[in-house]
Design a protein around this motif. Structure first.
Motif, PDB file in Angstrom:
ATOM      1  N   LEU A 269      20.139   9.289  -1.133  1.00 40.20           N
ATOM      2  CA  LEU A 269      19.898  10.576  -1.791  1.00 40.20           C
ATOM      3  C   LEU A 269      19.978  11.745  -0.813  1.00 40.20           C
ATOM      4  CD1 LEU A 269      16.896   9.640  -4.115  1.00 40.20           C
ATOM      5  CD2 LEU A 269      19.210  10.225  -4.851  1.00 40.20           C
ATOM      6  N   THR A 270      19.464  11.527   0.399  1.00 38.22           N
ATOM      7  CA  THR A 270      19.412  12.607   1.391  1.00 38.22           C
ATOM      8  C   THR A 270      20.601  12.605   2.350  1.00 38.22           C
ATOM      9  OG1 THR A 270      18.121  11.234   2.917  1.00 38.22           O
ATOM     10  CG2 THR A 270      16.884  12.642   1.378  1.00 38.22           C
ATOM     11  N   SER A 271      21.389  11.521   2.337  1.00 34.73           N
ATOM     12  CA  SER A 271      22.498  11.333   3.297  1.00 34.73           C
ATOM     13  C   SER A 271      21.993  11.399   4.737  1.00 34.73           C
ATOM     14  CB  SER A 271      23.590  12.392   3.081  1.00 34.73           C
ATOM     15  OG  SER A 271      24.081  12.323   1.774  1.00 34.73           O
ATOM     16  N   ASP A 272      20.799  10.902   4.968  1.00 35.61           N
ATOM     17  CA  ASP A 272      20.186  10.926   6.299  1.00 35.61           C
ATOM     18  C   ASP A 272      19.841   9.504   6.720  1.00 35.61           C
ATOM     19  OD1 ASP A 272      18.712  11.262   8.600  1.00 35.61           O
ATOM     20  OD2 ASP A 272      17.234  12.624   7.715  1.00 35.61           O
ATOM     21  N   LYS A 273      20.709   8.917   7.541  1.00 33.63           N
ATOM     22  CA  LYS A 273      20.518   7.531   7.979  1.00 33.63           C
ATOM     23  C   LYS A 273      19.268   7.348   8.840  1.00 33.63           C
ATOM     24  CE  LYS A 273      25.422   6.349   7.916  1.00 33.63           C
ATOM     25  NZ  LYS A 273      25.481   5.562   6.735  1.00 33.63           N
ATOM     26  N   GLU A 274      18.792   8.414   9.449  1.00 30.21           N
ATOM     27  CA  GLU A 274      17.599   8.351  10.304  1.00 30.21           C
ATOM     28  C   GLU A 274      16.334   8.832   9.581  1.00 30.21           C
ATOM     29  OE1 GLU A 274      17.829   7.043  13.406  1.00 30.21           O
ATOM     30  OE2 GLU A 274      19.922   6.653  12.827  1.00 30.21           O
ATOM     31  N   LEU A 275      16.395   8.895   8.282  1.00 32.42           N
ATOM     32  CA  LEU A 275      15.315   9.475   7.479  1.00 32.42           C
ATOM     33  C   LEU A 275      13.938   8.918   7.823  1.00 32.42           C
ATOM     34  CD1 LEU A 275      14.560  11.366   5.093  1.00 32.42           C
ATOM     35  CD2 LEU A 275      14.959   9.401   3.577  1.00 32.42           C
ATOM     36  N   PHE A 276      13.850   7.608   7.957  1.00 35.27           N
ATOM     37  CA  PHE A 276      12.537   6.992   8.178  1.00 35.27           C
ATOM     38  C   PHE A 276      12.272   6.628   9.645  1.00 35.27           C
ATOM     39  CE2 PHE A 276      13.421   6.135   3.659  1.00 35.27           C
ATOM     40  CZ  PHE A 276      12.312   6.784   3.120  1.00 35.27           C
ATOM     41  N   ALA A 277      13.104   7.133  10.544  1.00 36.60           N
ATOM     42  CA  ALA A 277      12.921   6.829  11.962  1.00 36.60           C
ATOM     43  C   ALA A 277      11.566   7.298  12.477  1.00 36.60           C
ATOM     44  CB  ALA A 277      14.043   7.452  12.780  1.00 36.60           C
ATOM     45  N   ASN A 278      11.134   8.477  12.077  1.00 41.04           N
ATOM     46  CA  ASN A 278       9.858   9.026  12.551  1.00 41.04           C
ATOM     47  C   ASN A 278       8.917   9.452  11.421  1.00 41.04           C
ATOM     48  OD1 ASN A 278      10.416   8.947  15.434  1.00 41.04           O
ATOM     49  ND2 ASN A 278      11.991  10.454  14.951  1.00 41.04           N
ATOM     50  N   MET A 279       9.280   9.164  10.206  1.00 34.88           N
ATOM     51  CA  MET A 279       8.443   9.598   9.085  1.00 34.88           C
ATOM     52  C   MET A 279       7.293   8.616   8.846  1.00 34.88           C
ATOM     53  SD  MET A 279       9.374  10.420   5.117  1.00 34.88           S
ATOM     54  CE  MET A 279      10.644  11.589   5.570  1.00 34.88           C
ATOM     55  N   PRO A 280       6.061   9.108   8.772  1.00 34.58           N
ATOM     56  CA  PRO A 280       4.930   8.234   8.443  1.00 34.58           C
ATOM     57  C   PRO A 280       5.039   7.769   6.985  1.00 34.58           C
ATOM     58  CG  PRO A 280       4.175  10.324   9.383  1.00 34.58           C
ATOM     59  CD  PRO A 280       5.631  10.469   9.074  1.00 34.58           C
ATOM     60  N   VAL A 281       5.007   6.463   6.810  1.00 33.14           N
ATOM     61  CA  VAL A 281       5.187   5.863   5.495  1.00 33.14           C
ATOM     62  C   VAL A 281       4.037   4.894   5.226  1.00 33.14           C
ATOM     63  CG1 VAL A 281       6.684   4.310   4.176  1.00 33.14           C
ATOM     64  CG2 VAL A 281       7.703   6.064   5.605  1.00 33.14           C
ATOM     65  N   VAL A 282       3.615   4.818   3.963  1.00 33.95           N
ATOM     66  CA  VAL A 282       2.605   3.831   3.575  1.00 33.95           C
ATOM     67  C   VAL A 282       3.055   3.162   2.288  1.00 33.95           C
ATOM     68  CG1 VAL A 282       1.157   5.461   2.277  1.00 33.95           C
ATOM     69  CG2 VAL A 282       0.116   3.422   3.256  1.00 33.95           C
ATOM     70  N   PHE A 283       2.753   1.875   2.168  1.00 34.11           N
ATOM     71  CA  PHE A 283       3.066   1.105   0.964  1.00 34.11           C
ATOM     72  C   PHE A 283       1.762   0.826   0.239  1.00 34.11           C
ATOM     73  CE2 PHE A 283       3.824  -2.594  -1.630  1.00 34.11           C
ATOM     74  CZ  PHE A 283       5.136  -2.471  -2.044  1.00 34.11           C
ATOM     75  N   LEU A 284       1.701   1.219  -1.040  1.00 33.11           N
ATOM     76  CA  LEU A 284       0.482   1.020  -1.828  1.00 33.11           C
ATOM     77  C   LEU A 284       0.752   0.024  -2.948  1.00 33.11           C
ATOM     78  CD1 LEU A 284      -0.604   4.758  -2.198  1.00 33.11           C
ATOM     79  CD2 LEU A 284      -1.438   3.087  -0.532  1.00 33.11           C
ATOM     80  N   LEU A 285      -0.003  -1.050  -2.942  1.00 33.16           N
ATOM     81  CA  LEU A 285       0.047  -2.011  -4.039  1.00 33.16           C
ATOM     82  C   LEU A 285      -1.129  -1.668  -4.949  1.00 33.16           C
ATOM     83  CD1 LEU A 285       1.270  -4.506  -5.342  1.00 33.16           C
ATOM     84  CD2 LEU A 285      -0.193  -5.919  -3.878  1.00 33.16           C
ATOM     85  N   VAL A 286      -0.825  -1.238  -6.167  1.00 32.68           N
ATOM     86  CA  VAL A 286      -1.845  -0.767  -7.104  1.00 32.68           C
ATOM     87  C   VAL A 286      -2.002  -1.793  -8.221  1.00 32.68           C
ATOM     88  CG1 VAL A 286      -2.473   1.084  -8.705  1.00 32.68           C
ATOM     89  CG2 VAL A 286      -1.305   1.639  -6.555  1.00 32.68           C
ATOM     90  N   THR A 287      -3.248  -2.138  -8.535  1.00 28.11           N
ATOM     91  CA  THR A 287      -3.520  -3.159  -9.539  1.00 28.11           C
ATOM     92  C   THR A 287      -4.555  -2.682 -10.556  1.00 28.11           C
ATOM     93  OG1 THR A 287      -4.144  -5.478  -9.849  1.00 28.11           O
ATOM     94  CG2 THR A 287      -5.319  -4.257  -8.153  1.00 28.11           C
ATOM     95  N   ASP A 288      -4.585  -3.363 -11.692  1.00 28.13           N
ATOM     96  CA  ASP A 288      -5.516  -2.975 -12.753  1.00 28.13           C
ATOM     97  C   ASP A 288      -6.832  -3.752 -12.722  1.00 28.13           C
ATOM     98  OD1 ASP A 288      -4.434  -5.392 -13.498  1.00 28.13           O
ATOM     99  OD2 ASP A 288      -3.863  -4.780 -15.515  1.00 28.13           O
ATOM    100  N   ILE A 289      -7.087  -4.478 -11.643  1.00 26.37           N
ATOM    101  CA  ILE A 289      -8.400  -5.086 -11.463  1.00 26.37           C
ATOM    102  C   ILE A 289      -9.008  -4.530 -10.187  1.00 26.37           C
ATOM    103  CG2 ILE A 289      -7.961  -7.174 -12.803  1.00 26.37           C
ATOM    104  CD1 ILE A 289      -7.453  -8.678 -10.225  1.00 26.37           C
ATOM    105  N   ASP A 290     -10.304  -4.345 -10.200  1.00 26.01           N
ATOM    106  CA  ASP A 290     -10.982  -3.672  -9.098  1.00 26.01           C
ATOM    107  C   ASP A 290     -11.023  -4.565  -7.862  1.00 26.01           C
ATOM    108  OD1 ASP A 290     -12.624  -2.257  -7.386  1.00 26.01           O
ATOM    109  OD2 ASP A 290     -13.985  -1.623  -8.971  1.00 26.01           O
TER     110      ASP A 290
END
Length: 200
Positions: free
Chosen positions: A121-142
């Motif tokens: 989408l961004t045409s930026d091959k280095e997009l995630f080289a220095n970007m802080p990223v987090v993965f969230l697994l969200v569930t319907d049980i507490d």
């Protein structure tokens, strides 16, 4: 590019896919209706965006359910929703046990394909080289409670094994998340989503 710049860029290209609740990206919630605890943090429905982007492709790649940025705008967040409530309500009809179900999440594949789509989408091959990223697994049980009685749904049909099933769902989901996702990640109860986003 910063996390908020990436989010704003995607939103500017696909404004119709931004929704005002994570609940609106979940297929089960869409089908049965949203609960009274609907969250209010805006996200982009990434499954819908992916389907539009690859509309002429027969074999579409995987994707997370949503992307967003936390209130502090520190991280670009990839969000995957996994519901256990429906699984537990129809336990006797399930073809796979809890461990097998969790192993088939394909979290790493969804993350990788979603990052690839962001790069395209961004045409930026280095997009995630220095970007802080987090993965969230969200569930319907507490995920923070130990007893099934804390779920605000009627699960009486599960009888005395409910607590064990509940704990196993949480344990297997955590195990899959820990084994597949190498970046920063969290396992979040859907009703705590807005609160969790305040720290990201």
């Amino acid at each position: 590019m910063t996390p908020i710049e990436l989010y704003e860029f995607i939103r500017s290209q696909y404004p119709c896919f931004e929704v005002d609740s994570i609940c609106q990206t979940d297929k089960y919630c869409k089908r049965v209706g949203l609960c009274t605890d609907k969250q209010g943090h805006h996200v982009i429905d990434f499954d819908e965006l992916k389907d539009t982007y690859y509309n002429k492709v027969t074999q579409k790649p995987a994707s997370v359910d949503a992307v967003c940025v936390g209130n502090l705008q520190k991280y670009f967040c990839f969000v995957e929703l996994k519901g256990w409530r429906n699984y537990m309500l129809h336990l006797k009809k399930q073809k796979r046990n809890i461990e097998e179900t969790a192993k088939e999440y394909n979290l790493s594949g969804k993350l990788k394909d979603s990052q690839t789509l962001c790069i395209d989408l961004t045409s930026d091959k280095e997009l995630f080289a220095n970007m802080p990223v987090v993965f969230l697994l969200v569930t319907d049980i507490d995920v923070n409670k130990e007893g099934i009685e804390n779920i605000n749904y009627n699960l009486n049909t599960l009888a005395s094994t409910s607590s064990d099933i509940y704990s196993e769902c949480i344990t297997e989901s955590r195990r899959t998340l820990e084994s597949e996702i190498r970046i920063q990640h969290d396992y979040v109860y859907c009703k705590d989503f807005d609160e969790h986003m305040k720290s990201l």
